[in-house]
Design a protein around this motif. Sequence first.
Motif, PDB file in Angstrom:
ATOM      1  N   SER A 106      -6.280   1.561 -16.691  1.00 47.29           N
ATOM      2  CA  SER A 106      -7.193   2.600 -16.231  1.00 47.29           C
ATOM      3  C   SER A 106      -6.734   2.987 -14.829  1.00 47.29           C
ATOM      4  CB  SER A 106      -8.655   2.127 -16.228  1.00 47.29           C
ATOM      5  OG  SER A 106      -8.907   1.212 -15.188  1.00 47.29           O
ATOM      6  N   ARG A 107      -7.422   3.952 -14.259  1.00 46.24           N
ATOM      7  CA  ARG A 107      -7.129   4.363 -12.880  1.00 46.24           C
ATOM      8  C   ARG A 107      -8.406   4.207 -12.070  1.00 46.24           C
ATOM      9  NH1 ARG A 107      -5.646  10.464 -12.275  1.00 46.24           N
ATOM     10  NH2 ARG A 107      -7.800  10.578 -12.981  1.00 46.24           N
ATOM     11  N   MET A 108      -8.252   3.689 -10.842  1.00 49.37           N
ATOM     12  CA  MET A 108      -9.370   3.529  -9.922  1.00 49.37           C
ATOM     13  C   MET A 108      -9.104   4.404  -8.704  1.00 49.37           C
ATOM     14  SD  MET A 108      -9.822  -0.633 -10.130  1.00 49.37           S
ATOM     15  CE  MET A 108      -8.240  -0.941  -9.363  1.00 49.37           C
ATOM     16  N   THR A 109     -10.062   5.268  -8.384  1.00 47.37           N
ATOM     17  CA  THR A 109      -9.964   6.105  -7.200  1.00 47.37           C
ATOM     18  C   THR A 109     -11.148   5.783  -6.299  1.00 47.37           C
ATOM     19  OG1 THR A 109      -8.898   7.878  -8.453  1.00 47.37           O
ATOM     20  CG2 THR A 109      -9.885   8.480  -6.328  1.00 47.37           C
ATOM     21  N   MET A 118      -5.253   3.747  -7.535  1.00 52.79           N
ATOM     22  CA  MET A 118      -4.434   2.703  -8.134  1.00 52.79           C
ATOM     23  C   MET A 118      -4.573   2.733  -9.650  1.00 52.79           C
ATOM     24  SD  MET A 118      -6.498  -0.052  -5.815  1.00 52.79           S
ATOM     25  CE  MET A 118      -5.488  -1.500  -5.762  1.00 52.79           C
ATOM     26  N   THR A 119      -3.501   2.393 -10.354  1.00 49.96           N
ATOM     27  CA  THR A 119      -3.647   2.088 -11.767  1.00 49.96           C
ATOM     28  C   THR A 119      -4.172   0.664 -11.847  1.00 49.96           C
ATOM     29  OG1 THR A 119      -1.378   1.272 -11.985  1.00 49.96           O
ATOM     30  CG2 THR A 119      -1.762   3.620 -12.459  1.00 49.96           C
ATOM     31  N   GLU A 120      -4.670   0.278 -13.007  1.00 50.94           N
ATOM     32  CA  GLU A 120      -5.249  -1.050 -13.176  1.00 50.94           C
ATOM     33  C   GLU A 120      -4.842  -1.604 -14.520  1.00 50.94           C
ATOM     34  OE1 GLU A 120      -7.912  -3.388 -15.509  1.00 50.94           O
ATOM     35  OE2 GLU A 120      -7.882  -1.208 -15.704  1.00 50.94           O
ATOM     36  N   LEU A 176       0.805  -1.223   0.000  1.00 48.70           N
ATOM     37  CA  LEU A 176       0.000   0.000   0.000  1.00 48.70           C
ATOM     38  C   LEU A 176       0.839   1.275   0.000  1.00 48.70           C
ATOM     39  CD1 LEU A 176      -3.071  -0.762   2.297  1.00 48.70           C
ATOM     40  CD2 LEU A 176      -3.040  -0.488  -0.188  1.00 48.70           C
ATOM     41  N   GLN A 177       2.103   1.170  -0.355  1.00 50.01           N
ATOM     42  CA  GLN A 177       2.967   2.340  -0.438  1.00 50.01           C
ATOM     43  C   GLN A 177       2.911   2.915  -1.851  1.00 50.01           C
ATOM     44  OE1 GLN A 177       4.515   3.657   2.307  1.00 50.01           O
ATOM     45  NE2 GLN A 177       3.281   2.052   3.261  1.00 50.01           N
ATOM     46  N   PRO A 178       2.722   4.237  -1.976  1.00 49.97           N
ATOM     47  CA  PRO A 178       2.704   4.841  -3.308  1.00 49.97           C
ATOM     48  C   PRO A 178       3.953   4.470  -4.116  1.00 49.97           C
ATOM     49  CG  PRO A 178       1.945   6.421  -1.694  1.00 49.97           C
ATOM     50  CD  PRO A 178       2.463   5.222  -0.921  1.00 49.97           C
ATOM     51  N   GLY A 179       3.722   4.132  -5.377  1.00 59.70           N
ATOM     52  CA  GLY A 179       4.806   3.718  -6.260  1.00 59.70           C
ATOM     53  C   GLY A 179       5.049   2.220  -6.251  1.00 59.70           C
ATOM     54  N   GLU A 180       4.436   1.506  -5.307  1.00 58.91           N
ATOM     55  CA  GLU A 180       4.625   0.053  -5.207  1.00 58.91           C
ATOM     56  C   GLU A 180       3.562  -0.675  -6.027  1.00 58.91           C
ATOM     57  OE1 GLU A 180       7.070  -1.722  -3.560  1.00 58.91           O
ATOM     58  OE2 GLU A 180       8.015   0.238  -3.297  1.00 58.91           O
ATOM     59  N   PRO A 181       3.879  -1.883  -6.493  1.00 61.13           N
ATOM     60  CA  PRO A 181       2.894  -2.662  -7.246  1.00 61.13           C
ATOM     61  C   PRO A 181       1.855  -3.288  -6.321  1.00 61.13           C
ATOM     62  CG  PRO A 181       4.901  -3.922  -6.978  1.00 61.13           C
ATOM     63  CD  PRO A 181       5.168  -2.556  -6.396  1.00 61.13           C
ATOM     64  N   GLY A 208      -1.289  -3.556 -10.960  1.00 56.00           N
ATOM     65  CA  GLY A 208      -1.112  -2.128 -11.172  1.00 56.00           C
ATOM     66  C   GLY A 208      -0.164  -1.549 -10.152  1.00 56.00           C
ATOM     67  N   GLU A 209      -0.311  -0.253  -9.951  1.00 56.27           N
ATOM     68  CA  GLU A 209       0.559   0.484  -9.043  1.00 56.27           C
ATOM     69  C   GLU A 209      -0.300   1.292  -8.078  1.00 56.27           C
ATOM     70  OE1 GLU A 209       3.505   4.336  -9.376  1.00 56.27           O
ATOM     71  OE2 GLU A 209       3.461   2.936 -11.049  1.00 56.27           O
ATOM     72  N   ILE A 210       0.124   1.324  -6.831  1.00 55.66           N
ATOM     73  CA  ILE A 210      -0.526   2.177  -5.837  1.00 55.66           C
ATOM     74  C   ILE A 210      -0.066   3.608  -6.094  1.00 55.66           C
ATOM     75  CG2 ILE A 210      -0.747   2.716  -3.376  1.00 55.66           C
ATOM     76  CD1 ILE A 210      -2.027   0.020  -4.100  1.00 55.66           C
ATOM     77  N   LEU A 211      -1.001   4.510  -6.307  1.00 59.01           N
ATOM     78  CA  LEU A 211      -0.671   5.917  -6.519  1.00 59.01           C
ATOM     79  C   LEU A 211      -0.825   6.724  -5.228  1.00 59.01           C
ATOM     80  CD1 LEU A 211      -2.432   6.480  -9.961  1.00 59.01           C
ATOM     81  CD2 LEU A 211      -0.023   5.927  -9.517  1.00 59.01           C
ATOM     82  N   GLU A 212      -1.829   6.356  -4.428  1.00 60.66           N
ATOM     83  CA  GLU A 212      -2.093   7.061  -3.173  1.00 60.66           C
ATOM     84  C   GLU A 212      -2.859   6.123  -2.252  1.00 60.66           C
ATOM     85  OE1 GLU A 212      -4.501  11.056  -1.649  1.00 60.66           O
ATOM     86  OE2 GLU A 212      -4.379  10.603  -3.785  1.00 60.66           O
TER      87      GLU A 212
END
Length: 151
Positions: free
Chosen positions: A93-96, A76-78, A40-45, A63-67
């Motif tokens: 895509s991005r999921m918020t 997250m990206t997806e 759950l760290q930003p920048g981590e997969p 994907g990647e955790i963005l925030e």
Amino acid sequence: MEPIIYTIYIAATPDRIWQAFINDEDVRAVWWGCTLQTSLQPGEPYAYVGPGADGDQTVHVTGEILEAVPSERLVMTERPGPSYNPEGEERTSRMTFTIAPVTSHISTLTVVNDNWSDGHPGYEETKSTWPLLFGSVKSYIETGNAFSFEE
């Protein structure tokens, strides 16, 4: 492609709703038997892994955790997992997910699924999947029973 946006009211605190996104038992119950593998760290997969076409360790989404702001927001990206994307094309895509208190015991959960790559094959299906998933999350949190998808 237009953003997909859904909001649902849940009789729970933001902390309880957050657990449905990160706690292994809760995630398995509402995300079709998957677990969320991430720090759950930003920048981590991250990866949702569980039963599927490739066995018990099928990678459904990566994907990647963005925030990640506990009990408030997860961005997250997806990307579809390998068995859902055999061509290996970059489909994202991005999921918020935003959780907000309404009262001391009612909160909203909103998803904005946007930034779809051109031709993403999951776009149309996702429009019907989010309400089903959110209904299952709501049911699980409020009653302890997620939707059963078995006949």
